[in-house]
Design an enzyme around this catalytic site. Structure first.
Site, PDB file in Angstrom:
ATOM      1  N   GLY A  89      -9.223  -8.400   0.129  1.00  0.00           N
ATOM      2  CA  GLY A  89      -8.057  -8.965   0.820  1.00  0.00           C
ATOM      3  C   GLY A  89      -7.754 -10.411   0.479  1.00  0.00           C
TER       4      GLY A  89
ATOM      5  N   ARG B 254       0.822  -1.220   0.000  1.00  0.00           N
ATOM      6  CA  ARG B 254       0.000   0.000   0.000  1.00  0.00           C
ATOM      7  C   ARG B 254       0.854   1.268   0.000  1.00  0.00           C
ATOM      8  NH1 ARG B 254      -5.310  -1.426   3.766  1.00  0.00           N
ATOM      9  NH2 ARG B 254      -6.340  -2.651   2.157  1.00  0.00           N
TER      10      ARG B 254
ATOM     11  N   GLY C 293     -13.761  -2.867   1.352  1.00  0.00           N
ATOM     12  CA  GLY C 293     -15.138  -2.372   1.489  1.00  0.00           C
ATOM     13  C   GLY C 293     -15.559  -1.432   0.382  1.00  0.00           C
TER      14      GLY C 293
ATOM     15  N   LYS D 125     -20.015 -15.447   3.023  1.00  0.00           N
ATOM     16  CA  LYS D 125     -21.425 -15.129   3.264  1.00  0.00           C
ATOM     17  C   LYS D 125     -22.143 -14.489   2.086  1.00  0.00           C
ATOM     18  CE  LYS D 125     -21.199 -14.610   8.261  1.00  0.00           C
ATOM     19  NZ  LYS D 125     -21.433 -13.680   9.374  1.00  0.00           N
TER      20      LYS D 125
END
Length: 392
Positions: free
Chosen positions: A346, A36, A369, A193
């Site tokens: 990730g 990053r 996100g 999920k």
């Protein structure tokens, strides 16, 4: 683009506030992954080359807001950046009352989350941050879905706000994949999920020709097709939603290749033996931990026809070598494809690193996100404020 980019702005002798994403792993005072930090170098170097002064802001971890906590300090990150860019990087522990920086210099501010009002983007904190610079550069796509003081509030009150090189590249790659894709388009949505990816699946149905599901999400779809998934991770309360998605896909002509065979085990363990079974043969005490060889072949064949590939999430528990075959086969199919490919999240990045295909993916997003919210079709606050500033 509908907002200003770094290259649209005069930076000479300007104090340039840059919101970066330096939320990196730190162990024993040392940064253990510099990906990053390296991603932000083009923006930092461009500002220096244009004669600007660089003031960097980032969060690190999840400290209690408003309290200093040395384990979440950005000081080790400043040292790592200095080594990468081969220039001194000053570290400002207390910076809200002003930062001493001249053209050609770099200052790293302490963790923005040590300031009260960061997460709620209070006007008071936003104005204080804005007063530190002449230009604000948003270069942290990973936090663009959060309306916080250092990502959103500052842009409201500073004279000029624009997107950095990394952010601009992220948006261009995602828009190329989502808004003007070369067809046919395939999307891979994996992970544990359905609940966290339900709106992503629904949004993608209108855009893709092929929608590949993996992981716990695939188990819920297997259950929706009427098969027993034994002891596998799945969401009983979302089986009806999965059935609806399958029906909608059929009506739209979208191919969702629900696994036909799987790798199962009696326990969730790295050393568990992988047994290959048809989905119809899974019994009560078994858990599905990966797709099987037939399903791998079907996916690889489908991806050969794609001209655009969007990838978010693995298709099995690839961290365990015995259950990594499915994600490995998926990775290699993407690597060998001629398609424009965008990957993010990730677990996806970890899979790309594990199977050594980094150079074969067209664009790898640094975000988690924000990447998902973009896929859902949501507006990202930190991008929207840049658009508003460009109109004013």
């Amino acid at each position: 683009m509908s907002f200003l980019t770094l290259k649209d702005v005069d930076l000479k002798d300007k104090k340039v506030l840059v919101r970066v994403d330096f939320n990196v792993p730190v162990k024993d005072g040392k940064v253990t992954s510099k990906v990053r930090i390296e991603a932000a170098i083009p923006t930092i170097q461009y500002i220096l080359d244009q004669g600007g002064a660089v003031i960097l802001m980032s969060h690190l971890g999840r400290p209690t807001e408003g309290e200093y906590d040395s384990q979440f300090s950005l000081e080790p990150v400043a040292k790592a950046l200095s080594e990468i860019i081969n220039k001194p990087v000053k570290f400002a522990k207390d910076w809200l009352d002003g930062v001493d920086v001249k053209a050609g210099e770099i200052v790293m501010c302490e963790n923005v989350r040590f300031n009260s009002g960061e997460k709620k983007s209070t006007d008071d904190l936003s104005k204080k941050i804005a007063s530190l610079g002449d230009v604000f550069v948003m270069d942290a796509f990973a936090t663009a879905h959060r309306a916080q003081a250092s990502t959103y509030g500052v842009a409201k009150y500073i004279p000029v706000a624009c997107a950095g090189i990394l952010l601009t590249n992220e948006i261009q790659a995602l828009e190329k994949a989502l808004k003007s894709p070369k067809k046919p388009m395939a999307a891979i949505v994996g992970g544990s999920k359905v609940s966290t990816k339900l709106s992503v699946l629904n949004n993608l149905l209108d855009k893709v020709e092929i929608l590949i599901v993996g992981g716990g999400i695939a188990n819920t779809f297997i259950k929706a097709e009427g098969f027993d998934v034994g002891n596998s991770l799945y969401e009983q309360d979302l089986v009806a939603e999965a059935t609806e998605i399958l029906a909608k896909a059929k009506a739209l002509g979208v191919n969702i290749p629900v696994p036909v065979d799987v790798r199962v085990a009696k326990e969730f363990s790295e050393n568990a033996q992988a047994i290959i079974k048809k989905v119809s043969d899974v019994v009560a005490d078994e858990m599905i931990l990966d797709i099987g060889p037939e399903s791998q072949k079907i996916i690889a064949e489908l991806l050969k026809s794609a001209n655009t590939i969007l990838w978010n999430g693995p298709v099995g528990v690839f961290e365990f070598d015995n259950f990594a075959e499915g994600t490995k086969a998926l990775s290699l199919a993407i690597a060998q494809s001629h398609a424009f490919s965008v990957a993010g999240g990730g677990d996806t990045i970890a899979a790309i690193e594990k199977f050594g295909i980094k150079d074969q993916v067209s664009y790898i997003s640094t975000a988690g996100g924000a990447f998902l919210e973009f896929l859902e079709g949501k507006k990202l606050p930190a991008i929207e404020i840049l658009k508003e500033k460009a109109i004013r």
